[in-house]
Enzyme design. Structure first.
Site, PDB file in Angstrom:
ATOM      1  N   ARG A 213       0.867  -1.180   0.000  1.00 22.36           N
ATOM      2  CA  ARG A 213       0.000   0.000   0.000  1.00 22.36           C
ATOM      3  C   ARG A 213       0.900   1.224   0.000  1.00 22.36           C
ATOM      4  O   ARG A 213       1.686   1.416   0.919  1.00 22.36           O
ATOM      5  CB  ARG A 213      -0.904   0.042   1.240  1.00 22.36           C
ATOM      6  CG  ARG A 213      -1.841  -1.143   1.404  1.00 22.36           C
ATOM      7  CD  ARG A 213      -2.762  -0.932   2.605  1.00 22.36           C
ATOM      8  NE  ARG A 213      -3.413  -2.159   3.018  1.00 22.36           N
ATOM      9  CZ  ARG A 213      -4.560  -2.600   2.512  1.00 22.36           C
ATOM     10  NH1 ARG A 213      -5.166  -1.917   1.570  1.00 22.36           N
ATOM     11  NH2 ARG A 213      -5.105  -3.727   2.945  1.00 22.36           N
TER      12      ARG A 213
ATOM     13  N   HIS B  84       1.212  -1.013  14.991  1.00 17.70           N
ATOM     14  CA  HIS B  84       1.312  -1.822  13.778  1.00 17.70           C
ATOM     15  C   HIS B  84       2.605  -2.628  13.698  1.00 17.70           C
ATOM     16  O   HIS B  84       2.736  -3.511  12.857  1.00 17.70           O
ATOM     17  CB  HIS B  84       1.199  -0.898  12.550  1.00 17.70           C
ATOM     18  CG  HIS B  84       0.950  -1.605  11.262  1.00 17.70           C
ATOM     19  ND1 HIS B  84       1.943  -1.812  10.329  1.00 17.70           N
ATOM     20  CD2 HIS B  84      -0.173  -2.153  10.741  1.00 17.70           C
ATOM     21  CE1 HIS B  84       1.439  -2.446   9.289  1.00 17.70           C
ATOM     22  NE2 HIS B  84       0.153  -2.668   9.515  1.00 17.70           N
TER      23      HIS B  84
ATOM     24  N   HIS C  12       3.094  -9.670   1.019  1.00 15.26           N
ATOM     25  CA  HIS C  12       2.900  -8.760   2.140  1.00 15.26           C
ATOM     26  C   HIS C  12       4.218  -8.385   2.814  1.00 15.26           C
ATOM     27  O   HIS C  12       4.247  -7.526   3.685  1.00 15.26           O
ATOM     28  CB  HIS C  12       1.950  -9.424   3.150  1.00 15.26           C
ATOM     29  CG  HIS C  12       1.396  -8.497   4.178  1.00 15.26           C
ATOM     30  ND1 HIS C  12       1.758  -8.558   5.510  1.00 15.26           N
ATOM     31  CD2 HIS C  12       0.508  -7.475   4.086  1.00 15.26           C
ATOM     32  CE1 HIS C  12       1.107  -7.628   6.195  1.00 15.26           C
ATOM     33  NE2 HIS C  12       0.347  -6.954   5.356  1.00 15.26           N
TER      34      HIS C  12
END
Length: 700
Positions: free
Chosen positions: A384, A601, A444
């Site tokens: 992202r 995170h 990822h």
């Protein structure tokens, strides 16, 4: 501790918490931040908006999946003991209660905002001058973009876009009997106009007064239906199934296949219908019949969709006292006094902790690599990225200058698919080798590899992170990143990119653990090693920080380690299916969740290892999807001083007694309250020296 018999340890659903119910508890913790009087008022409104945003995604993905199982007649229980039908009933009960509490909080916050001069008012309460101004705004700005859509035999129900706001309009013809069946139409509330319209106030007033766009439309609905009288106008909003269903193996071009699927997403099956409280029965009947959704209709006592408060909270001028004081991320001291990042990294590894330290260090690393004539190749994974990412420009520039640039773009990053497609096309046009990963797996891992020609030969420079290469979220999320030129890590980085971009047999990793091939086995190995040490009376401890824990196999390994006597501390922000504190099962496991100003995170792992401590950073949460359906990595930290820094980051979280909540064995969370001096881990981390200054590691 006496080992339990097989019968005593027979798998029981009571040993596990349900993933979806655990997620709802996480969103409750977000709601508690909106209710906390110690949180600045406009920040509380942001948390209220985040609750809505989280719930939207939960409904469109998780609840959608449960409904699909029910529709398919699936009745098998999951490992937490729930059938799809039973889980749906429980989830909707908890979600409805949460929404009710959310709007109760909304009403309280708007009352407090009005005391600060930020007023949300009804059209009827405006004075004549204000009404005239609003009427003019409607006719000049709103009316020209509205499209009334009637529903009758000749005009079928129009496409209702997911999570867009609409008005359901019940009408009567002016010359017809009021007992006749009414007419029905819908009008979309324009998403490209401001949802909150500022009303003129006296020139010397410091107040800000707003009317909602949909209310202004409701007051003027008669202008769209001449010859008809609007009997009732009420807002509604539909949430559709947003999960992509891809046939990757049969797709000749994955990018084109995802573009097609995104178009199909607009027609996803209805999952949730939100309607304004008091909606006309005829309108509700029409909507429920069309969407076939009587089992998940939620009445909203207030404005539907509170996500708009996110924009409002950030755009209001003159209210800084109602916000957190801004922080200015510091540039990492190790890189601050040099124009040559590579020279520094030849001498030492560097840890960066966002948002307390600046993402500019990563941007500069890639930009310097793009400009450096000695750099031969740049390889990076992008999951992202932000809307105007400087990294994209740097990578494009590097390719145009003749460097070998390989970019692994994850097109299937949920809700960022369209943006990633745009970046992929731009990078391809600049000459980058753009790869979309492996069939059936999301990429990822967060890693950058720079290959540079130096006097003594080729040298690899690597950045491994726990967060996305996104300069915007790096200001809002806590993440760590490691810069290194360590030979073994460089070799593994090269092998990882070769596996993703080409045909390579599974690599014998020297440093990394990589999913889906061996990460889970490596985690099992390290957990079991701690259990063995504990059983022999040797030092044994596990501390891990990540977002979610839902993989049953890892939970069972942690249970076994706990029974062996390993002290286990987990900092799990969101979903957690492990039930801590159960005698004979998990009494040595403590689980904390921290919800605060920044989104926690980072993924950091610590293993005591009989005093030979090991510290890792990772891209992966301990969820089945991360361990089996994604390319993820865990990376060891070899530098002892950086190990100490990461351990202190973990210690700060474990010492938090202001924003930390502890998971109870019943699945509920309670705030950590003790007699220690108040410590808020995120605020303490703003003092860089609190985690970066070298000091002895205190015994647990």
């Amino acid at each position: 501790m006496k080992e339990m018999t097989p019968r005593e340890r027979e798998a029981s659903s009571n040993d596990y918490l349900n993933r979806d119910l655990s997620w709802i508890e996480f969103n409750w913790r977000v709601l508690e931040e909106a209710q906390d009087p110690e949180t600045p008022l406009l920040e509380r409104m942001k948390f209220l908006a985040i609750v809505s945003s989280n719930l939207d995604e939960f409904m469109s993905v998780r609840v959608a999946g449960v409904k699909d199982q029910i529709k398919a007649g699936y009745v098998k229980k999951d490992f937490t003991g729930y059938t799809p039908a039973g889980l749906f009933k429980r989830v909707m009960k908890r979600a409805s209660k949460m929404v009710s509490e959310q709007y109760k909080t909304y009403r309280e916050l708007t009352r407090q905002l009005s005391k600060e001069g930020i007023i949300f008012t009804d059209y009827e309460d405006l004075n004549l001058t204000q009404r005239k101004a609003m009427d003019e705004y409607y006719h000049e700005i709103i009316f020209p973009v509205l499209t009334p859509m009637a529903v009758d035999q000749s005009r079928p129900f129009p496409l209702v876009h997911t999570q867009a706001l609409y008005l359901a309009v019940v009408l009567m013809k002016e010359d017809e009997d009021p007992e006749d069946e009414p007419y029905f139409a819908i009008v979309q509330v324009p998403s490209n106009l401001s949802r909150f319209i500022e009303v003129p106030v006296r020139s010397n007033s410091k107040k800000h007064e707003f009317v909602l766009l949909e209310e202004l439309m409701e007051q003027h609905m008669h202008t769209l239906f001449s010859g008809y009288t609007p009997v009732a106008v009420h807002a509604f909003r539909l949430t559709r199934n947003a999960d992509l269903t891809l046939n990757e193996e049969g797709a000749e071009d994955l990018l084109e296949e995802i573009e097609k699927e995104l178009r199909r997403r607009r027609w996803g099956s209805p999952v949730r219908l939100e309607v304004q409280k008091g909606i006309h029965p005829y309108a509700l009947e029409q909507l429920q019949y069309e969407f076939e959704i009587s089992d998940n209709t939620i009445e909203i006592d207030g404005p539907i969709d509170l996500t708009y408060f996110m924009k409002l909270s950030g755009s209001l001028k003159g209210y800084d006292h109602l916000r957190y004081k801004p922080i200015e991320p510091v540039y990492p001291a190790e890189l601050d006094d040099t124009d040559d990042i590579f020279e520094v990294l030849r001498q030492q590894d560097v840890l960066v902790y966002h948002p307390y330290e600046s993402f500019d260090a990563i941007t500069d690393f890639i930009c310097q690599a793009a400009d450096d004539p000695k750099v031969l190749a740049i390889k990076v994974t992008l999951y992202r990225v932000s809307g105007n990412s400087p990294l994209i420009e740097a990578l494009a520039s590097a390719a145009e200058s003749g460097k070998q640039v390989t970019v692994v773009v994850e097109l299937k990053a949920r809700f960022d698919e369209e943006r990633n497609i745009a970046w992929a096309r731009k990078l391809e046009q600049a000459g980058c080798h753009v790869v979309y990963g492996l069939v059936g797996l999301k990429t990822h891992a967060k890693i950058t590899l720079v290959v540079r020609q130096e006097q003594d030969g080729l040298r690899r420079y690597v950045h491994v992170g726990t967060g996305n290469y996104n300069d915007n979220t790096a200001k809002l999320y806590t993440d760590v990143g490691l810069f290194t030129s360590h030979t073994i890590i460089g070799e593994d980085a090269s092998a990882l990119f070769n596996e993703v971009t080409g045909y390579s047999a599974p690599h014998n990793w020297k440093a990394f653990g990589v999913a889906p091939t061996d990460m889970k086995d490596k985690l099992f190995e390290k957990i079991r090693r701690e259990a063995m040490h504990a059983s022999l009376g040797k030092p044994a401890r596990i501390v891990a920080k990540f977002n979610s824990l839902s993989n049953q196999e890892i939970i069972d390994e942690l249970y076994a380690a706990s029974r062996a006597g390993v002290k286990i501390d987990l900092i799990v922000r969101g979903v957690c299916c492990l039930r801590p504190g159960v005698p004979g099962l998990s009494e040595n496991i403590r689980i904390l969740s921290i919800v605060d100003r920044f989104l926690e995170h980072s993924r950091i792992l610590y293993f005591e290892n009989e005093g030979e401590r090991e510290v890792y950073i990772s891209s992966a949460d301990w969820m089945t999807r991360n361990l089996t359906r994604r390319i993820e990595l865990i990376c060891p930290v070899f530098d002892k001083q950086i190990q100490e820094s990461l351990i202190r980051i973990l210690e700060l979280s474990l010492s938090d007694n202001v924003k930390a909540r502890q998971l109870q064995s019943n699945g509920m969370y309670v705030r950590v309250i003790n007699e220690e001096v108040p410590l808020r881990s995120q605020f303490e981390a703003m003092r860089i020296k609190s985690w970066k200054k070298k000091k002895p590691h205190p015994e647990a």
